[in-house]
Design a protein around this motif. Structure first.
Motif, PDB file in Angstrom:
ATOM      1  N   MET A   1      86.029  28.220  -8.792  1.00  0.00           N
ATOM      2  CA  MET A   1      87.444  28.182  -9.187  1.00  0.00           C
ATOM      3  C   MET A   1      87.797  29.117 -10.485  1.00  0.00           C
ATOM      4  O   MET A   1      87.050  28.914 -11.349  1.00  0.00           O
ATOM      5  N   ASP A   2      88.750  29.732 -10.219  1.00  0.00           N
ATOM      6  CA  ASP A   2      89.381  30.575 -11.259  1.00  0.00           C
ATOM      7  C   ASP A   2      90.033  29.793 -12.231  1.00  0.00           C
ATOM      8  O   ASP A   2      91.294  29.452 -12.111  1.00  0.00           O
ATOM      9  N   ILE A   3      89.724  29.346 -13.558  1.00  0.00           N
ATOM     10  CA  ILE A   3      90.486  28.614 -14.551  1.00  0.00           C
ATOM     11  C   ILE A   3      91.479  29.250 -15.040  1.00  0.00           C
ATOM     12  O   ILE A   3      92.908  28.774 -14.831  1.00  0.00           O
ATOM     13  N   ASN A   4      91.463  30.525 -15.309  1.00  0.00           N
ATOM     14  CA  ASN A   4      92.611  30.998 -15.895  1.00  0.00           C
ATOM     15  C   ASN A   4      93.653  31.252 -14.948  1.00  0.00           C
ATOM     16  O   ASN A   4      95.129  31.262 -15.412  1.00  0.00           O
ATOM     17  N   ALA A   5      93.492  31.506 -13.417  1.00  0.00           N
ATOM     18  CA  ALA A   5      94.360  31.789 -12.805  1.00  0.00           C
ATOM     19  C   ALA A   5      95.304  30.422 -12.306  1.00  0.00           C
ATOM     20  O   ALA A   5      96.357  30.432 -12.384  1.00  0.00           O
ATOM     21  N   TYR A   6      94.501  29.397 -12.550  1.00  0.00           N
ATOM     22  CA  TYR A   6      94.994  28.074 -12.145  1.00  0.00           C
ATOM     23  C   TYR A   6      95.783  27.756 -13.359  1.00  0.00           C
ATOM     24  O   TYR A   6      96.994  27.126 -13.232  1.00  0.00           O
ATOM     25  N   ILE A   7      95.510  28.034 -14.747  1.00  0.00           N
ATOM     26  CA  ILE A   7      96.315  27.829 -15.898  1.00  0.00           C
ATOM     27  C   ILE A   7      97.495  28.556 -15.529  1.00  0.00           C
ATOM     28  O   ILE A   7      98.874  28.009 -16.195  1.00  0.00           O
ATOM     29  N   ALA A   8      97.512  29.856 -15.370  1.00  0.00           N
ATOM     30  CA  ALA A   8      98.738  30.669 -15.316  1.00  0.00           C
ATOM     31  C   ALA A   8      99.632  30.399 -14.032  1.00  0.00           C
ATOM     32  O   ALA A   8     100.639  30.898 -13.906  1.00  0.00           O
ATOM     33  N   SER A   9      99.027  29.525 -12.975  1.00  0.00           N
ATOM     34  CA  SER A   9      99.830  29.176 -11.892  1.00  0.00           C
ATOM     35  C   SER A   9     101.147  28.289 -11.984  1.00  0.00           C
ATOM     36  O   SER A   9     102.274  28.356 -11.446  1.00  0.00           O
ATOM     37  N   GLY A  10     101.344  27.677 -13.279  1.00  0.00           N
ATOM     38  CA  GLY A  10     102.432  26.973 -13.751  1.00  0.00           C
ATOM     39  C   GLY A  10     102.328  25.504 -13.175  1.00  0.00           C
ATOM     40  O   GLY A  10     103.263  24.885 -13.553  1.00  0.00           O
ATOM     41  N   VAL A  11     101.162  25.210 -12.606  1.00  0.00           N
ATOM     42  CA  VAL A  11     100.914  23.736 -12.127  1.00  0.00           C
ATOM     43  C   VAL A  11     101.136  22.618 -13.186  1.00  0.00           C
ATOM     44  O   VAL A  11     101.541  21.871 -13.307  1.00  0.00           O
ATOM     45  N   LEU A  12     100.284  23.303 -14.428  1.00  0.00           N
ATOM     46  CA  LEU A  12     100.116  22.236 -15.455  1.00  0.00           C
ATOM     47  C   LEU A  12     101.416  22.077 -16.141  1.00  0.00           C
ATOM     48  O   LEU A  12     101.804  20.733 -16.610  1.00  0.00           O
ATOM     49  N   GLU A  13     102.560  22.979 -16.170  1.00  0.00           N
ATOM     50  CA  GLU A  13     103.845  22.883 -16.746  1.00  0.00           C
ATOM     51  C   GLU A  13     104.609  21.581 -15.886  1.00  0.00           C
ATOM     52  O   GLU A  13     105.216  20.730 -16.272  1.00  0.00           O
ATOM     53  N   LEU A  14     104.536  21.882 -14.514  1.00  0.00           N
ATOM     54  CA  LEU A  14     105.086  20.912 -13.709  1.00  0.00           C
ATOM     55  C   LEU A  14     104.444  19.481 -13.563  1.00  0.00           C
ATOM     56  O   LEU A  14     105.025  18.647 -13.701  1.00  0.00           O
ATOM     57  N   TYR A  15     102.927  19.548 -13.967  1.00  0.00           N
ATOM     58  CA  TYR A  15     102.524  18.221 -14.297  1.00  0.00           C
ATOM     59  C   TYR A  15     103.028  17.431 -15.428  1.00  0.00           C
ATOM     60  O   TYR A  15     103.264  16.020 -15.555  1.00  0.00           O
ATOM     61  N   VAL A  16     103.118  18.345 -16.537  1.00  0.00           N
ATOM     62  CA  VAL A  16     103.724  17.809 -17.867  1.00  0.00           C
ATOM     63  C   VAL A  16     104.859  17.218 -17.580  1.00  0.00           C
ATOM     64  O   VAL A  16     105.491  16.137 -18.225  1.00  0.00           O
ATOM     65  N   ALA A  17     105.611  18.081 -16.857  1.00  0.00           N
ATOM     66  CA  ALA A  17     107.023  17.665 -16.524  1.00  0.00           C
ATOM     67  C   ALA A  17     107.281  16.559 -15.614  1.00  0.00           C
ATOM     68  O   ALA A  17     108.605  15.995 -15.691  1.00  0.00           O
ATOM     69  N   GLY A  18     106.314  16.037 -14.998  1.00  0.00           N
ATOM     70  CA  GLY A  18     106.326  15.045 -14.019  1.00  0.00           C
ATOM     71  C   GLY A  18     107.078  15.506 -12.702  1.00  0.00           C
ATOM     72  O   GLY A  18     107.647  14.754 -11.944  1.00  0.00           O
ATOM     73  N   ALA A  19     106.865  16.693 -12.177  1.00  0.00           N
ATOM     74  CA  ALA A  19     107.591  17.356 -11.098  1.00  0.00           C
ATOM     75  C   ALA A  19     106.642  17.590 -10.028  1.00  0.00           C
ATOM     76  O   ALA A  19     107.069  18.028  -9.003  1.00  0.00           O
TER      77      ALA A  19
END
Length: 266
Positions: A1-19
């Motif tokens: 898994m490419d950690i940097n690519a995953y972080i840059a995908s925006g998924v974590l922002e949606l996770y924090v936002a509850g989306a």
């Protein structure tokens, strides 16, 4: 898994936002537990959201309320009931946030504990090493002291005082010559510390003709507290001298830096 690519995908922002969906939340939560980099990114995103929220929470939001009422068809006199819709996201969203924070504190605590343990081990090892060195030094000092006492009490040991010479008339030394053991004990307490880059060199001398033989340099003069040095000497010495020489010593004595000289009594 490419950690940097995953972080840059925006998924974590949606996770924090509850989306995210429940399944997506669970997947992100599992990755947070597995990858510290993802945990750190989530914490930074949450910190940014908190900061942004606190900076805007004091603003006047009346115009937002009016726009909402307008969209819902409220006027100043009407009262309408708006049906409640079950929230899209359940407790797992908030559990993910709480778990990430707890995990972060746990990781920090573990790191700090490991650092403290390593420090304690290093301190203990250093103390043990110092103690062993002190014990060894004490043993060596005791052995040296007993040897010196034996030498000083032995009437067969020749004692040769070395007087200061020329510009170094205020210096002095003494040689205790054990001919049987082919060694001398040099008491150099009357010599000053040599300057940087210089060492004292000890010479055995034949007087007729004058023939110097080096007995070596005293490289540990400054670090030796009692200034007594045991030196091998298998020569038929008629005198002893000490000169100041460049580090490493010289093949012949530098006479202008002859500090002390003493003749063996016949």
């Amino acid at each position: 898994m490419d950690i940097n690519a995953y972080i840059a995908s925006g998924v974590l922002e949606l996770y924090v936002a509850g989306a995210l969906s429940e399944k997506e939340n669970a997947e992100v939560y599992a990755l947070i537990q597995k990858h510290p980099e993802i945990l750190q990114e989530v914490l930074e995103i949450e910190a940014a959201v908190v900061k942004l929220t606190s900076s805007t929470s004091q603003r006047n939001n009346l115009h937002i309320l009016e726009n909402v009422k307008k969209e819902l068809g409220f006027d100043g006199n009407d009262t309408k009931v708006v049906s409640l819709v079950k929230p899209k996201y359940n407790w797992i969203t908030y559990t993910g946030w709480a778990a990430s924070i707890v995990l972060a504190f746990g990781l920090l605590w573990t790191v700090n504990q490991n650092k403290q343990l390593q420090t304690d081990i290093q301190v203990a090892e250093t103390q043990q090493s110092l103690l062993e060195t002190q014990i060894e030094n004490s043993k060596n000092s005791l052995a040296e002291a007993n040897t010196l006492i034996t030498v000083l009490r032995d009437d067969n040991i020749a004692r040769i005082p070395l007087a200061g010479q020329g510009n170094f008339a205020n210096t002095y030394a003494k040689v205790y010559w054990d001919k049987n053991e082919k060694r001398i004990f040099l008491d150099a307490q009357g010599l000053p510390d040599p300057p940087e880059g210089k060492v004292y060199q000890v010479w055995s001398l034949k007087l007729s003709p004058l023939t110097p033989t080096s007995l070596g340099t005293i490289d540990n003069f400054i670090s030796d507290n009692n200034k007594i040095f045991e030196i091998e000497n298998s020569n038929e010495s008629e005198a002893f001298g000490i000169t100041l020489e460049p580090a490493g010593g010289s093949e012949t004595p530098t006479m202008e830096f002859l500090y002390t000289l003493g003749v063996v009594a016949s």
